[in-house]
Design a protein around this motif. Structure first.
Motif, PDB file in Angstrom:
ATOM      1  N   GLN A  43       0.819  -1.213   0.000  1.00  0.00           N
ATOM      2  CA  GLN A  43       0.000   0.000   0.000  1.00  0.00           C
ATOM      3  C   GLN A  43       0.857   1.269   0.000  1.00  0.00           C
ATOM      4  O   GLN A  43       0.323   2.375  -0.036  1.00  0.00           O
ATOM      5  CB  GLN A  43      -0.916   0.016   1.237  1.00  0.00           C
ATOM      6  CG  GLN A  43      -1.923  -1.107   1.287  1.00  0.00           C
ATOM      7  CD  GLN A  43      -3.170  -0.801   0.488  1.00  0.00           C
ATOM      8  OE1 GLN A  43      -3.349   0.296  -0.009  1.00  0.00           O
ATOM      9  NE2 GLN A  43      -4.050  -1.784   0.349  1.00  0.00           N
ATOM     10  N   ASP A  45       2.109   3.512   1.920  1.00  0.00           N
ATOM     11  CA  ASP A  45       2.173   4.418   3.066  1.00  0.00           C
ATOM     12  C   ASP A  45       1.527   3.870   4.339  1.00  0.00           C
ATOM     13  O   ASP A  45       1.466   4.560   5.351  1.00  0.00           O
ATOM     14  CB  ASP A  45       1.525   5.756   2.715  1.00  0.00           C
ATOM     15  CG  ASP A  45       0.046   5.621   2.346  1.00  0.00           C
ATOM     16  OD1 ASP A  45      -0.447   4.473   2.216  1.00  0.00           O
ATOM     17  OD2 ASP A  45      -0.616   6.658   2.190  1.00  0.00           O
ATOM     18  N   ARG A  46       1.041   2.627   4.295  1.00  0.00           N
ATOM     19  CA  ARG A  46       0.389   2.040   5.463  1.00  0.00           C
ATOM     20  C   ARG A  46       0.288   0.531   5.255  1.00  0.00           C
ATOM     21  O   ARG A  46       0.559   0.024   4.173  1.00  0.00           O
ATOM     22  CB  ARG A  46      -1.014   2.631   5.657  1.00  0.00           C
ATOM     23  CG  ARG A  46      -1.972   2.341   4.520  1.00  0.00           C
ATOM     24  CD  ARG A  46      -3.196   3.236   4.580  1.00  0.00           C
ATOM     25  NE  ARG A  46      -4.198   2.891   3.597  1.00  0.00           N
ATOM     26  CZ  ARG A  46      -4.141   3.222   2.314  1.00  0.00           C
ATOM     27  NH1 ARG A  46      -3.103   3.897   1.842  1.00  0.00           N
ATOM     28  NH2 ARG A  46      -5.107   2.880   1.481  1.00  0.00           N
ATOM     29  N   VAL A  48      -2.416  -2.557   5.498  1.00  0.00           N
ATOM     30  CA  VAL A  48      -3.839  -2.896   5.542  1.00  0.00           C
ATOM     31  C   VAL A  48      -3.987  -4.406   5.500  1.00  0.00           C
ATOM     32  O   VAL A  48      -3.344  -5.080   4.684  1.00  0.00           O
ATOM     33  CB  VAL A  48      -4.607  -2.256   4.373  1.00  0.00           C
ATOM     34  CG1 VAL A  48      -6.075  -2.665   4.400  1.00  0.00           C
ATOM     35  CG2 VAL A  48      -4.464  -0.735   4.412  1.00  0.00           C
ATOM     36  N   THR A  65      -6.870  -0.943   8.512  1.00  0.00           N
ATOM     37  CA  THR A  65      -5.489  -0.460   8.551  1.00  0.00           C
ATOM     38  C   THR A  65      -4.910  -0.798   9.918  1.00  0.00           C
ATOM     39  O   THR A  65      -5.406  -0.344  10.946  1.00  0.00           O
ATOM     40  CB  THR A  65      -5.431   1.062   8.329  1.00  0.00           C
ATOM     41  OG1 THR A  65      -5.929   1.367   7.017  1.00  0.00           O
ATOM     42  CG2 THR A  65      -3.998   1.570   8.439  1.00  0.00           C
ATOM     43  N   TRP A  67      -1.563  -0.443  10.771  1.00  0.00           N
ATOM     44  CA  TRP A  67      -0.425   0.378  11.190  1.00  0.00           C
ATOM     45  C   TRP A  67      -0.110   1.422  10.133  1.00  0.00           C
ATOM     46  O   TRP A  67      -0.102   1.127   8.944  1.00  0.00           O
ATOM     47  CB  TRP A  67       0.791  -0.504  11.416  1.00  0.00           C
ATOM     48  CG  TRP A  67       1.968   0.174  12.066  1.00  0.00           C
ATOM     49  CD1 TRP A  67       2.085   0.548  13.367  1.00  0.00           C
ATOM     50  CD2 TRP A  67       3.205   0.532  11.437  1.00  0.00           C
ATOM     51  NE1 TRP A  67       3.330   1.113  13.599  1.00  0.00           N
ATOM     52  CE2 TRP A  67       4.033   1.115  12.430  1.00  0.00           C
ATOM     53  CE3 TRP A  67       3.698   0.399  10.140  1.00  0.00           C
ATOM     54  CZ2 TRP A  67       5.321   1.570  12.159  1.00  0.00           C
ATOM     55  CZ3 TRP A  67       4.981   0.854   9.871  1.00  0.00           C
ATOM     56  CH2 TRP A  67       5.774   1.440  10.876  1.00  0.00           C
ATOM     57  N   THR A  68       0.105   2.629  10.581  1.00  0.00           N
ATOM     58  CA  THR A  68       0.577   3.715   9.730  1.00  0.00           C
ATOM     59  C   THR A  68       1.871   4.235  10.335  1.00  0.00           C
ATOM     60  O   THR A  68       1.903   4.566  11.525  1.00  0.00           O
ATOM     61  CB  THR A  68      -0.457   4.859   9.654  1.00  0.00           C
ATOM     62  OG1 THR A  68      -1.688   4.333   9.138  1.00  0.00           O
ATOM     63  CG2 THR A  68       0.038   5.971   8.752  1.00  0.00           C
ATOM     64  N   SER A  76       9.322   5.555   7.242  1.00  0.00           N
ATOM     65  CA  SER A  76       8.062   6.273   7.063  1.00  0.00           C
ATOM     66  C   SER A  76       7.452   6.113   5.672  1.00  0.00           C
ATOM     67  O   SER A  76       6.259   6.350   5.493  1.00  0.00           O
ATOM     68  CB  SER A  76       8.257   7.768   7.337  1.00  0.00           C
ATOM     69  OG  SER A  76       8.583   7.997   8.683  1.00  0.00           O
ATOM     70  N   LYS A  77       8.260   5.731   4.687  1.00  0.00           N
ATOM     71  CA  LYS A  77       7.788   5.757   3.304  1.00  0.00           C
ATOM     72  C   LYS A  77       8.134   4.472   2.558  1.00  0.00           C
ATOM     73  O   LYS A  77       8.924   3.661   3.025  1.00  0.00           O
ATOM     74  CB  LYS A  77       8.391   6.965   2.586  1.00  0.00           C
ATOM     75  CG  LYS A  77       7.987   8.302   3.184  1.00  0.00           C
ATOM     76  CD  LYS A  77       8.586   9.469   2.419  1.00  0.00           C
ATOM     77  CE  LYS A  77       8.154  10.802   3.015  1.00  0.00           C
ATOM     78  NZ  LYS A  77       8.724  11.947   2.279  1.00  0.00           N
ATOM     79  N   ASP A 120      -5.805  -2.936  16.810  1.00  0.00           N
ATOM     80  CA  ASP A 120      -4.764  -1.917  16.785  1.00  0.00           C
ATOM     81  C   ASP A 120      -3.651  -2.191  17.787  1.00  0.00           C
ATOM     82  O   ASP A 120      -2.945  -1.282  18.224  1.00  0.00           O
ATOM     83  CB  ASP A 120      -5.368  -0.529  17.054  1.00  0.00           C
ATOM     84  CG  ASP A 120      -6.019  -0.428  18.425  1.00  0.00           C
ATOM     85  OD1 ASP A 120      -6.054  -1.449  19.142  1.00  0.00           O
ATOM     86  OD2 ASP A 120      -6.491   0.673  18.769  1.00  0.00           O
TER      87      ASP A 120
END
Length: 332
Positions: A43, A45-46, A48, A65, A67-68, A76-77, A120
Motif C-alpha cells: 500500500q 504508506d500504510r 492494511v 489499517t 499500522w501507519t 516512514s515511506k 490496533d
C-alpha cells in the motif's frame, strides 16, 4: 418468496471466480489460520489487512489499517511487500521501508501478541538486519526443520546495480542471527531482460515452497516495470540452507507472461494451501496490458498449482481474466 430466495443466493459463498481478485494490489501474501485467510499487499504508506474465509471474496472482505508509520523516520515511506505470519502463537508483519530514499530500504517487523491481528495492538519491533546492514527488500520468513529463516532481495555492496538473493537464520521472529549468505545472483537472460534499455540485473520476491520432501525458493527475475517479469526456481540439493553451494538454480523460468491470455509481468508471488489442506495455490500480481509497468495497475490473482514427477512445482501458465476457476477446496 422469490425475493427471499434471491437474497439467499446473494449471501451464498461463490464457488467459482475469475481473476483479478482486486483491481489493484502488488506483492500479495496470505496466511491461513483457524478458518480464515489473512491477506496483505503493498500500500506504500500504510499496512492494511484483509480477513476472509475465501480469498476469491477479497472485494467484500473485512479489512482494516493495522499500522501507519510515524512521519520523518527511516521507515516512514515506500512500505513494500508486507507479509503477515502467525509464528509460535503471535502475529508478525514483515515489510521493507525507507525515508523516501530507496538507498535506505531495510526490513522491519511488527508484532501483535493479542491473538487478533485485525485490531490496533500492533507494536513496532524495529529493523531486521545482519551485521552488514545492507539494502534489503522482499523478506520472506519461514521455518525449516524447526529453524526460522529469512530470505530477501538485497545489494552485495552499498550501490544499486544488481539485486541478489540472500538468506540468514533468525534467533527469534524479531531478531536476525549471524551473517547473511548469498544464494542467487541474476545471470540468465530471463533474469536481466528489458527491451529498450540496459540489462536489468534483478532477483527479488523470494518465497519458500516445499512439497514435504523437496525444498525450493521461487523468486522473481527482471524488472517489475517490464512485461518480462517472471518467476524462477532455486532447489535445495543439500541439507544446509546456509550453504550457497546447496542451492541449484533452474535455467529456465517456471511462470512467465502470456500474450495469448493477456497477462503481463506476472511475479512477486506467494503460496497458500486450500482450507482442506489438499491443494496448493499461487498468489501473484500481474498486468492486463503490455507496458502497464510497476505501479497501481498491478492486480492480485490466484490459481491452483501442481507438482511434476520429479517433485518440482508446476505453476502452469497465468490464466486469462475470462477463465472461470473453482475456489480452493473446502473442509467437508
Amino acid at each position: 418468496m422469490c425475493l427471499i430466495f434471491v437474497c439467499g443466493l446473494s449471501f451464498a459463498q461463490q464457488k467459482t471466480f475469475t481473476n483479478p481478485l482486486l483491481t489493484s494490489g502488488a506483492d500479495p501474501y496470505s496466511t491461513y489460520h483457524e478458518g480464515y485467510y489473512y491477506y496483505i499487499h503493498t500500500q506504500q504508506d500504510r499496512l492494511v489487512l484483509w480477513k476472509t474465509k475465501n480469498l476469491a471474496d477479497l472485494k467484500t472482505a473485512e479489512k482494516t489499517t493495522i499500522w501507519t508509520p510515524p512521519e520523518n523516520t527511516m521507515y516512514s515511506k515506500e512500505l513494500w511487500a508486507p507479509e503477515v505470519h502467525m509464528i509460535d502463537g503471535n502475529w508478525y508483519v514483515y515489510f521493507a521501508a525507507d525515508d523516501g530514499d530507496n538507498n535506505n530500504h531495510r526490513m522491519y517487523v511488527l508484532e501483535n501478541t493479542s491473538g487478533n491481528p485485525m485490531n490496533d495492538r500492533w507494536k513496532f519491533k524495529g529493523k531486521l538486519s545482519t551485521p552488514s546492514d545492507k539494502w534489503a527488500i522482499d523478506g520472506n520468513v519461514f521455518k525449516h526443520q524447526g529453524q526460522l529463516y529469512m530470505t530477501w532481495s538485497g545489494w552485495e555492496g552499498d550501490e544499486n546495480g544488481r539485486q541478489d538473493l540472500f538468506i540468514a537464520k533468525m534467533k527469534n521472529p524479531t531478531t536476525m542471527e549471524g551473517k547473511r549468505q548469498k544464494i542467487s545472483t541474476p545471470t540468465y537472460d530471463w533474469e536481466t531482460r528489458w527491451e529498450g534499455g540496459p540489462d536489468v540485473l534483478v532477483n527479488e520476491g523470494p518465497q519458500y515452497l516445499s512439497n514435504g520432501e523437496e525444498v525450493f525458493i521461487v523468486f522473481s527475475g527482471s524488472g517489475c516495470w517490464t512485461d518480462y517479469y517472471t518467476l524462477g526456481l532455486l532447489q535445495l540439493t543439500g541439507e544446509d540452507l546456509m550453504n550457497p553451494e546447496n542451492w541449484q538454480k533452474h535455467n529456465t523460468p517456471i511462470f512467465a507472461w502470456s500474450k495469448e491470455n493477456g497477462v503481463y509481468a506476472p511475479g512477486h508471488n506467494s503460496f497458500f494451501k486450500s482450507p482442506d489442506g489438499k491443494e496448493d495455490w499461487i498468489l501473484y500480481h500481474a498486468n492486463d496490458n503490455s507496458g502497464d509497468g510497476c505501479g497501481g495497475k498491478r492486480s492480485p490473482r490466484m490459481q491452483k498449482i501442481s507438482w511434476n514427477k520429479d517433485g518440482t512445482p508446476n505453476l502452469g501458465t497465468p490464466v486469462s481474466t475470462k477463465t472461470i476457476l473453482a475456489i480452493p477446496s473446502e473442509e467437508k
